[in-house]
Design an enzyme around this catalytic site. Structure first.
Site, short mmCIF file in Angstrom:
data_model
loop_
_atom_site.label_atom_id
_atom_site.label_comp_id
_atom_site.label_asym_id
_atom_site.label_seq_id
_atom_site.Cartn_x
_atom_site.Cartn_y
_atom_site.Cartn_z
N LYS A 91 -58.74 -39.86 -88.71
CA LYS A 91 -57.41 -39.38 -89.05
C LYS A 91 -57.03 -39.67 -90.51
CE LYS A 91 -56.16 -37.73 -84.98
NZ LYS A 91 -56.02 -36.27 -84.80
N GLU A 113 -46.25 -36.81 -85.89
CA GLU A 113 -46.37 -37.10 -84.46
C GLU A 113 -47.61 -37.97 -84.27
OE1 GLU A 113 -47.80 -34.61 -85.90
OE2 GLU A 113 -49.81 -34.72 -85.04
N SER A 380 -65.64 -40.72 -83.66
CA SER A 380 -64.41 -40.42 -84.39
C SER A 380 -63.48 -41.61 -84.59
CB SER A 380 -63.67 -39.29 -83.69
OG SER A 380 -63.48 -39.61 -82.32
#
Lengths: 400, 270
Positions: A91, A113, A380
């Site tokens: 991210k 969010e 990830s």
């Protein structure tokens, strides 16, 4: 133009577009113009690459999972170690890209969010770094199951606002972020965290995440002298998956996205948008597959992992599936839980529960492939945040 | 001339401005909801906006979100809203505009929606999340069935876009009074008047102003510069307050009557 680029309205085939209240058209136009002006700007890319390297810690390693490979006895499994980035998940790549854009657009207030909290943490981190006000919307159910990340965000100076509507998860946090944005358009930048939402977000997030696949492709070529046979990644909104896949789209490489199979096949028990119950629809600004009932009401979803627990999927994934370029599979809660434990015990790497869905599928298919076959799994994110959930799940299973 | 055009022509020749109440269809249930809209028609509503309940109303504030959830908890679907409109049409000529998000319409089938809505006596459809660029298909299907696609304009809409939206619009334009979600506010933003004035450069269509209009004074202010005022959340909030007290339609009649005394007096001529 490549068939993997969207048209000027943000459509890949019939998927994508911009379905928003009229008030948001002007800020989305501003964002699109701002982004396209910088997309090939050398100075911007230099700055982006600088923060990716010196702040986020890129490039991340491509690691051969030797013991897991031996144990499964099939294809050789490589892990793209996004868990080793600053903040512990992919991210951060997108958060850095968008915060640099927001700064250049003169925005002073950042909203985002978050589901699992990884995007919230990444956003809070870059806001702290650049001294910008930061508000994170998070469903109260996700706040409960990702408490550690809530604490991290607050430590980083962000205000975390609980969202108590709907299923109190990612989808509801996006609704509330859109409501905030439509109310505060003049000074606010919405730093959306996945390859979702109205144009240009799916494209922009994909671009910022595509560093994952560019690095992996180069690393694999340098190490093996060839390309891998397959890529595997979990898919919630789909940003880590498209980030890995993008650089390989023109290559002869098989790609598999793994959705959350949850605890059953019935609508409401899973978050597999390409399974039964998923129909083309319009949710939160984009046209894509949406889990919904026969009346067009968006269905409740379930997944052991907050980050995959979402009723829709990024439009580019719907497109890649429609043209047969990417396959999609799903892994259940139980399978993800088993993979979480397996990777931890076998490789000494604790994956995020989201990531564990991708690992679960790799564990499923590796033994069916020849020993000379190779695959890259996108690792990830790391799983520290999930230890409480996993303990809870284990206790719940012991009681069943 | 369809019912919406006739209504504005009638208002214009009478030198009057329009009152457009909004309710979520099926809140608190379909029968009561029908009684409420019949009471609104009887009070002198010029057009009625019927909200189609949706699970993810991203442009709505807490009041309409809650009313949408009440209707959904009762299992209200688009076909029920169409049927409720048909029952209303048996008793009233007041135009009806459906107010919806795109997904329930898309799932129902846009062509089927246009046919069924026309057959039920619905006059227009407003789609909150179908901006001009995404509205071509639904717009042409509605027009082919004699319905208007009501277009939204906002203070952030540029003149260039206003011209484009106006060129594709029919029925009336719905001007969003300010950046934000639906919900009662004590003051109307000055941006609304500016927006209506700008829109007049591009169209002769009537312009209604909505979002945040909740008092008689605000309605009168809007009537100074626009053709109609939309009142939504204030009425929906009164429905919510009335549910535990019972006799919701009568309470709404009293509430809206106090909001619009002169309209109440003109009432029964509809």
């Amino acid at each position: 133009m490549s068939k993997y680029e969207p048209d000027e309205r943000g459509y890949w085939g019939e998927f994508g577009g911009r379905f928003v209240p009229e008030t948001l058209v002007a800020p989305l136009d501003e964002l699109t113009a701002g982004y396209f002006a910088l997309r090939s700007d050398e100075e911007f890319n230099r700055e982006f690459n600088y923060y990716l390297r010196d702040f986020a810690g890129r490039p991340t390693p491509l690691y051969f999972a030797e013991r897991l490979t031996e144990k499964l006895g099939g294809a050789r499994i490589f892990l793209k170690r996004e868990d080793l980035t600053h903040t512990g998940a992919h991210k951060i790549n997108n958060a850095i890209g968008q915060i640099l854009l927001a700064r250049r657009m003169g925005k002073t207030r950042i909203i985002a969010e978050t589901g699992a909290g990884q995007h919230g943490v990444a956003t809070a981190t870059v806001c702290a770094r650049f001294g910008l006000e930061c508000v994170i919307y998070m469903g109260t159910e996700d706040i409960r199951r990702q408490e550690l990340n809530v604490f991290r965000m607050r430590m980083l100076g962000a205000e975390v606002r609980g969202v108590d509507s709907g299923s109190r998860t990612l989808k509801d946090a996006i609704n509330e972020s859109l409501r905030d944005w439509v109310t505060n358009v003049s000074n606010t930048y919405y730093l959306l965290g996945s390859a979702l939402g109205p144009h240009p977000y799916p494209l922009m997030v994909r671009d910022f995440q595509s560093v994952i696949g560019r690095e992996a492709r180069e690393q694999f070529l340098a190490r093996e002298g060839s390309l891998p046979d397959a890529l595997v990644a979990c898919v919630g909104g789909g940003s880590n998956a498209i980030g890995l896949f993008h650089a390989f789209l023109e290559d002869n490489v098989r790609m598999i996205g793994v959705e959350a199979g949850g605890s059953g096949d019935e609508l409401g028990m899973h978050a597999a948008r390409f399974a039964a119950g998923g129909h083309i629809g319009i949710l939160q600004g984009t046209k894509s597959y949406v889990l919904q009932d026969a009346a067009g009401q968006v269905a409740a979803t379930h997944s052991i992992s907050a980050g995959l627990d979402y009723a829709s999927i990024g439009p580019e994934h719907s497109y890649l599936r429609s043209i047969g370029r990417v396959e999609y599979a799903s892994a259940s809660d139980d399978e993800a839980f088993a993979a979480f434990k397996e990777l931890s015990a076998t490789e000494g790497i604790i994956p995020a529960l989201e990531t564990a869905h991708g690992i679960a599928h790799a564990i499923r298919i590796a033994p069916t492939l020849p020993r000379e076959a190779t695959m890259i799994v996108n690792l990830s994110g790391r799983g520290d945040k999930d230890l409480m959930s996993v303990a809870e799940y284990e206790n719940g299973r012991a009681e069943r | 001339m369809n019912r919406i055009a006739s209504k504005f022509a009638e208002l214009h020749s009478a030198g009057r401005k329009g009152f457009i109440p909004f309710v979520s269809a099926g809140d608190p249930n379909l029968d009561t909801s029908l009684e409420i809209v019949l009471a609104l028609a009887d009070l002198g509503a010029d057009i009625i906006e019927l909200g189609v309940p949706f699970s993810d109303p991203m442009a709505d504030g807490p009041t309409i979100q809650a009313s949408s959830m009440r209707a959904l908890a009762n299992g209200v679907r688009l076909e029920d809203v169409i049927e409720m409109s048909r029952r209303f049409r048996e008793k009233s000529d007041v135009p009806i505009v459906l107010f919806s998000y795109l997904n329930p319409l898309h799932r129902y089938g846009l062509e089927r929606l246009a046919r069924h809505a026309a057959a039920a006596g619905i006059d227009g459809v407003l789609v909150t999340d179908a901006v001009d660029e995404e509205a071509a298909e639904i717009g042409s299907l509605l027009r082919a069935n004699g319905l208007d696609l009501i277009s939204l304009i906002a203070p952030t809409t540029s003149d260039e876009r206003l011209a484009k939206i106006a060129a594709n619009a029919s029925g009336f334009l719905y001007a969003v009074s300010r950046a934000g979600v639906t919900g009662a506010r004590s003051e109307t933003s000055s941006s609304a008047e500016e927006l209506v004035r700008r829109s007049r450069k591009f169209t002769d269509l009537p312009v209604a102003v909505g979002f945040g209009i909740s008092t008689r004074q605000q309605i009168e202010e809007v009537w100074e510069y626009a053709d109609a005022a939309v009142v939504g959340s204030a009425i929906v909030a009164e429905i919510e307050r009335s549910i535990p007290l019972g006799n919701v339609p009568e309470r709404i009649r009293t509430f809206v009557g106090s909001l619009l005394p002169e309209v109440a007096n003109a009432g029964t001529e509809n």
